[in-house]
Design an enzyme around this catalytic site. Sequence first.
Site, PDB file in Angstrom:
ATOM      1  N   TYR A 169       0.841  -1.189   0.000  1.00  0.00           N
ATOM      2  CA  TYR A 169       0.000   0.000   0.000  1.00  0.00           C
ATOM      3  C   TYR A 169       0.884   1.250   0.000  1.00  0.00           C
ATOM      4  O   TYR A 169       1.759   1.403   0.847  1.00  0.00           O
ATOM      5  CB  TYR A 169      -0.897  -0.037   1.240  1.00  0.00           C
ATOM      6  CG  TYR A 169      -1.891   1.094   1.378  1.00  0.00           C
ATOM      7  CD1 TYR A 169      -2.220   1.924   0.320  1.00  0.00           C
ATOM      8  CD2 TYR A 169      -2.537   1.329   2.588  1.00  0.00           C
ATOM      9  CE1 TYR A 169      -3.130   2.939   0.454  1.00  0.00           C
ATOM     10  CE2 TYR A 169      -3.461   2.338   2.743  1.00  0.00           C
ATOM     11  CZ  TYR A 169      -3.758   3.149   1.666  1.00  0.00           C
ATOM     12  OH  TYR A 169      -4.672   4.157   1.806  1.00  0.00           O
ATOM     13  N   CYS A 170       0.664   2.148  -0.971  1.00  0.00           N
ATOM     14  CA  CYS A 170       1.353   3.442  -1.040  1.00  0.00           C
ATOM     15  C   CYS A 170       2.869   3.234  -1.070  1.00  0.00           C
ATOM     16  O   CYS A 170       3.373   2.509  -1.919  1.00  0.00           O
ATOM     17  CB  CYS A 170       0.904   4.320   0.131  1.00  0.00           C
ATOM     18  SG  CYS A 170       1.484   6.034   0.025  1.00  0.00           S
ATOM     19  N   LEU A 171       3.620   3.824  -0.142  1.00  0.00           N
ATOM     20  CA  LEU A 171       5.068   3.640  -0.118  1.00  0.00           C
ATOM     21  C   LEU A 171       5.431   2.164   0.023  1.00  0.00           C
ATOM     22  O   LEU A 171       6.430   1.700  -0.532  1.00  0.00           O
ATOM     23  CB  LEU A 171       5.693   4.412   1.049  1.00  0.00           C
ATOM     24  CG  LEU A 171       5.567   5.936   1.070  1.00  0.00           C
ATOM     25  CD1 LEU A 171       6.282   6.487   2.285  1.00  0.00           C
ATOM     26  CD2 LEU A 171       6.111   6.547  -0.187  1.00  0.00           C
ATOM     27  N   PHE A 222      -1.721  -1.162  -3.924  1.00  0.00           N
ATOM     28  CA  PHE A 222      -2.789  -0.224  -3.610  1.00  0.00           C
ATOM     29  C   PHE A 222      -2.240   1.202  -3.667  1.00  0.00           C
ATOM     30  O   PHE A 222      -1.382   1.564  -2.858  1.00  0.00           O
ATOM     31  CB  PHE A 222      -3.350  -0.463  -2.203  1.00  0.00           C
ATOM     32  CG  PHE A 222      -3.968  -1.820  -1.976  1.00  0.00           C
ATOM     33  CD1 PHE A 222      -4.480  -2.557  -3.014  1.00  0.00           C
ATOM     34  CD2 PHE A 222      -4.052  -2.334  -0.688  1.00  0.00           C
ATOM     35  CE1 PHE A 222      -5.062  -3.801  -2.799  1.00  0.00           C
ATOM     36  CE2 PHE A 222      -4.631  -3.567  -0.451  1.00  0.00           C
ATOM     37  CZ  PHE A 222      -5.141  -4.308  -1.507  1.00  0.00           C
TER      38      PHE A 222
END
Length: 573
Positions: free
Chosen positions: A303-305, A331
């Site tokens: 997710y993200c980073l 994500f």
Amino acid sequence: MEAYRAIDRTREALSARMTGGLSPTALALALFDWSIHLASAPGKRLELLDKAARKSASLSNYLHAASFQTDAPLCIEPLPGDYRFKGEAWDKQPYAFYAQAFLLNQQWWHNVTRGVPGVTPHHEDVVAFVARQVLDMFSPSNNPFSNPDVIEKTLATGGGNFLAGFRNWIEDASRLASSRPPVGAEEFVAGRDVAVTPGKVVFRNHLIELIQYSPTTETVLAEPVLIVPAWIMKYYILDLSPGNSLVRYLVGKGHTVFAISWRNPGAEDRDLTLDDYRRMGVMAALDTIAAILPDRKIHATGYCLGGTLLSIAAAALARAGDERLATLTLFAAQTDFTEPGELALFIDPSQLHFLESMMWNRGYLSADQMAGAFQLLKSNDLVWSRLVRDYLMGERTPMNDLMAWNADSTRMPYKMHAEYLQRLYLDNELAAGRFMVDGRPAALENIRVPMFVVGTERDHVAPWRSVYKIHQLADADVTFVLTSGGHNAGIVSEPGHRGRRYRMATKEASGICLGPDEWLTAAATRNGSWWEAWQSWLSSHSGNDRVSPPGIGALDRGLPALADAPGSYVFQK
């Protein structure tokens, strides 16, 4: 030589306290670039004079028409997503006139800051952004004398709304000064109200705790799911309240779920690198799962980073011939940073040097410094609307689990964050195939496992068109989902959530790659939660036979259960 550099870094670190972490040099360069080119463009200036005259005439015609009819046609509509002037009160005069005048002025300033010949695109974006922030300060919705809702509230309460607003301000200022969370956040405590899915910490090192969640079904899919969250925030955004916990949803569908909980680094962790996060984070988690569940492939999810880091790890694994991954899910995670959205406004060589000086001085980038930048990106929603409600209307913005999680942020180590910004944002090494892991390039095109990639429509951190670029980088089957909502709310999209919708389409490795706008036209809208589509996709890429749930940890392999979920790292301040 280092002593001379320390003088400059110390000076910039002190300056950052007065500028909120924004580099005045970067802003001055942008302003100078724009102003000198505008001064040397008589044609552009004449164009702006012409547009100013036209807008003035349009506003005058509207005022004249509104004097004789209550439903006079508007001369300008708010931009999509601008809800400041919604409501019946704003349709009445003189408030409708205030709104129209402001919107025309906003549009004219957009023309002033855009299209000036010769201006560097990045500087143009910075100047336009700053102009928008200044204009928003003077929006009639933010003025108690020109906001009809505030005026109505004042008349109804005899001015009590301002007294309540002042009390709210005093309370918020006190909490900010004492580094306490916002009002209402104490109602959402990890392990009690959120992050309550049962499980155990089965591995811990200096950087992560790995949580294995307890099964709730008689049989499970053989392939476990590993969740790699972003380390900029606490992991439990994917395990919020029981009703909107993605972890609980997956466990209930018969998946064995592992999740990384990142340590909240301090000044002593200043020299942790991006590769430390890969080795001690993703790779340590994969090794632990392989020890607990040997000979089973893993559905890796980032997710993200965490998704960007997972992509790097997956590319390195593919380069080394390591076939532990069954699938890769991302994500709201970027892998190509050529178009990273407005967040890039805060990232250029001058701003990066300023940030490095701040982090060098403290050893980390603090949560409040990051929060300010993110709030400015959506200042109407995250700053001004809240100020109007809390301080002018005297009402409290209701706290929910997602908002409480958002206030529970973490720090970023100096060396790691500097590397991340330089190598990914500025140099775009990952997309260019120049990101080195163990002396070899981690090329995304080496990834062959099926991918499930999610973007969100209103993402101000990882714009979906930027996330979509994975289609051009990975030589794999890519199922792309575009869901309603923003960077966080679009991911926390549990089944039954009213108004949720998404689009989904798959590009096979040998298929034709569409551009994002072509894809948007071709992919039909589906109502409901994309969680259900993802869970079906995971099942379709798992073995046909379900197995008995595995034990928690592996005592015989030196991996006992160390503590109950959510562990200890999630409580670090």
